[in-house]
Design a protein around this motif. Structure first.
Motif, short mmCIF file in Angstrom:
data_model
loop_
_atom_site.label_atom_id
_atom_site.label_comp_id
_atom_site.label_asym_id
_atom_site.label_seq_id
_atom_site.Cartn_x
_atom_site.Cartn_y
_atom_site.Cartn_z
N CYS A 17 -34.50 65.87 -7.83
CA CYS A 17 -33.91 67.03 -7.35
C CYS A 17 -32.60 66.69 -6.69
CB CYS A 17 -34.74 67.82 -6.15
SG CYS A 17 -33.84 69.11 -5.41
N CYS A 20 -29.51 69.66 -2.75
CA CYS A 20 -28.65 69.63 -1.55
C CYS A 20 -28.21 67.87 -1.63
CB CYS A 20 -29.49 69.96 -0.61
SG CYS A 20 -30.52 69.07 0.29
N LEU A 22 -28.93 66.09 0.73
CA LEU A 22 -29.65 64.80 1.10
C LEU A 22 -30.26 63.94 0.05
CD1 LEU A 22 -32.20 66.75 3.66
CD2 LEU A 22 -29.89 65.47 3.93
N HIS A 23 -29.98 64.32 -1.23
CA HIS A 23 -30.30 63.42 -2.34
C HIS A 23 -29.61 62.12 -2.55
CE1 HIS A 23 -26.97 65.16 -4.91
NE2 HIS A 23 -27.26 64.05 -5.55
N LYS A 87 -37.58 67.51 1.74
CA LYS A 87 -38.29 66.44 1.12
C LYS A 87 -37.65 65.09 1.07
CE LYS A 87 -41.08 69.72 -0.15
NZ LYS A 87 -42.19 70.30 1.09
N CYS A 88 -36.12 65.00 1.47
CA CYS A 88 -35.53 63.75 1.67
C CYS A 88 -35.01 63.58 2.75
CB CYS A 88 -34.32 64.00 0.63
SG CYS A 88 -34.81 64.46 -0.97
N ILE A 103 -32.39 75.67 1.04
CA ILE A 103 -32.53 75.38 -0.34
C ILE A 103 -33.91 74.56 -0.64
CG2 ILE A 103 -31.89 73.89 -2.15
CD1 ILE A 103 -29.11 73.93 -0.91
N CYS A 104 -34.44 73.69 0.33
CA CYS A 104 -35.56 72.93 -0.07
C CYS A 104 -36.83 73.82 0.07
CB CYS A 104 -35.53 71.60 0.87
SG CYS A 104 -36.78 70.41 0.19
N PHE A 108 -39.29 74.55 -3.06
CA PHE A 108 -40.28 73.46 -3.02
C PHE A 108 -41.52 74.20 -1.99
CE2 PHE A 108 -37.14 70.50 -4.62
CZ PHE A 108 -37.54 70.67 -5.94
S1 SF4 Z 1 -33.99 67.70 0.44
FE1 SF4 Z 1 -34.87 69.27 -1.11
S2 SF4 Z 1 -33.47 70.30 -1.71
FE2 SF4 Z 1 -32.49 68.60 -0.85
S3 SF4 Z 1 -32.20 66.95 -2.52
FE3 SF4 Z 1 -34.20 66.59 -1.63
S4 SF4 Z 1 -35.71 67.77 -2.63
FE4 SF4 Z 1 -33.89 68.45 -3.32
#
Ligand code: SF4
Length: 211
Positions: A17, A20, A22-23, A87-88, A103-104, A108
């Motif tokens: 993913c 956002c 955070l990736h 998730k990140c 968004i996350c 998810f």
């Molecule tokens: S925090 Fe969630 S939405 Fe953002 S990049 Fe990670 S998986 Fe994707």
């Protein structure tokens, strides 16, 4: 596709993913882990240093404390599903931004909840509590069992907060120690009244029990 297969596919999507920012800073995304049909789902805030290194949720000091808390009520982490709002790992352990949470969770967490379909959701900390009780103060509602969107939601302090602020530790321990009684009472009530339970779209919260 079975729920188990869909969760596996979702975890693969999380790993790729880029929805956002955070990736950019993650080493490993942390989708979550546990049985696909868990009765209880824990939702924390986001991965920390150790989680980012290992790609697994709650593996640092807070995770160890969570395992201790579960063990005191006769449970193992393998019996519950554990995940986070994002998730990140937010860089430098900063708080996740509202748009990242938005968004996350839409991409998810909401799907994970639908697939696992837990009877009980235990929110750990302010961010996951905010998904269900956006205007509540955690100091007012921790340890209460609330019926929200057809499930039992129990807001709790984050184990990491209890480790940083010693005075919260006995509060978290006390909230956990009351979980078995609460869960047996309220999951039975939920099964009996399943048809009368509010729909997922129902935003209202009904207090079931106040410790
Ligand atoms: S925090 Fe969630 S939405 Fe953002 S990049 Fe990670 S998986 Fe994707």
């Amino acid at each position: 596709m079975s729920a188990q297969e869909e969760l596996k596919k979702l975890a693969e999507e999380v790993a790729q993913c880029q929805l956002c920012e955070l990736h950019y800073s993650r080493k490993n995304a942390v989708p979550g882990e546990g049985p696909h049909n868990a009765t209880i789902m824990f939702i924390g805030e986001g991965p920390g240093f150790h989680e980012n290194e290992q790609g697994r949720p709650f593996v640092g000091a807070a995770g160890k404390f969570l395992e201790e808390l579960l063990s005191k009520i006769g449970m193992k982490r393998e019996q519950v599903y554990i995940t986070n709002v994002v998730k990140c790992r937010p860089p430098g352990n900063r708080d996740p931004k509202p748009e990242e949470v938005d968004i996350c969770t839409r991409q998810f967490l909401e799907r994970q909840i639908q697939l696992i379909n837990p009877k009980v959701i235990i929110t750990l900390g302010r961010y996951s509590m905010g998904l269900y009780l956006p205007h509540a103060k955690i100091s007012d509602v921790h340890g209460q069992a609330l019926r929200i969107k057809g499930r039992i939601v129990v807001p709790m302090y984050h184990p990491a907060a209890a480790l940083h602020q010693g005075s919260l530790k006995p509060v978290v321990e006390a909230d956990f120690s009351r979980l078995p009684e609460l869960l047996s009472k309220n999951t039975t009530a939920l099964e009996e009244n399943e048809l009368a339970a509010p729909s997922e779209a129902d935003q209202s919260a009904t207090q079931l029990s106040l410790f």
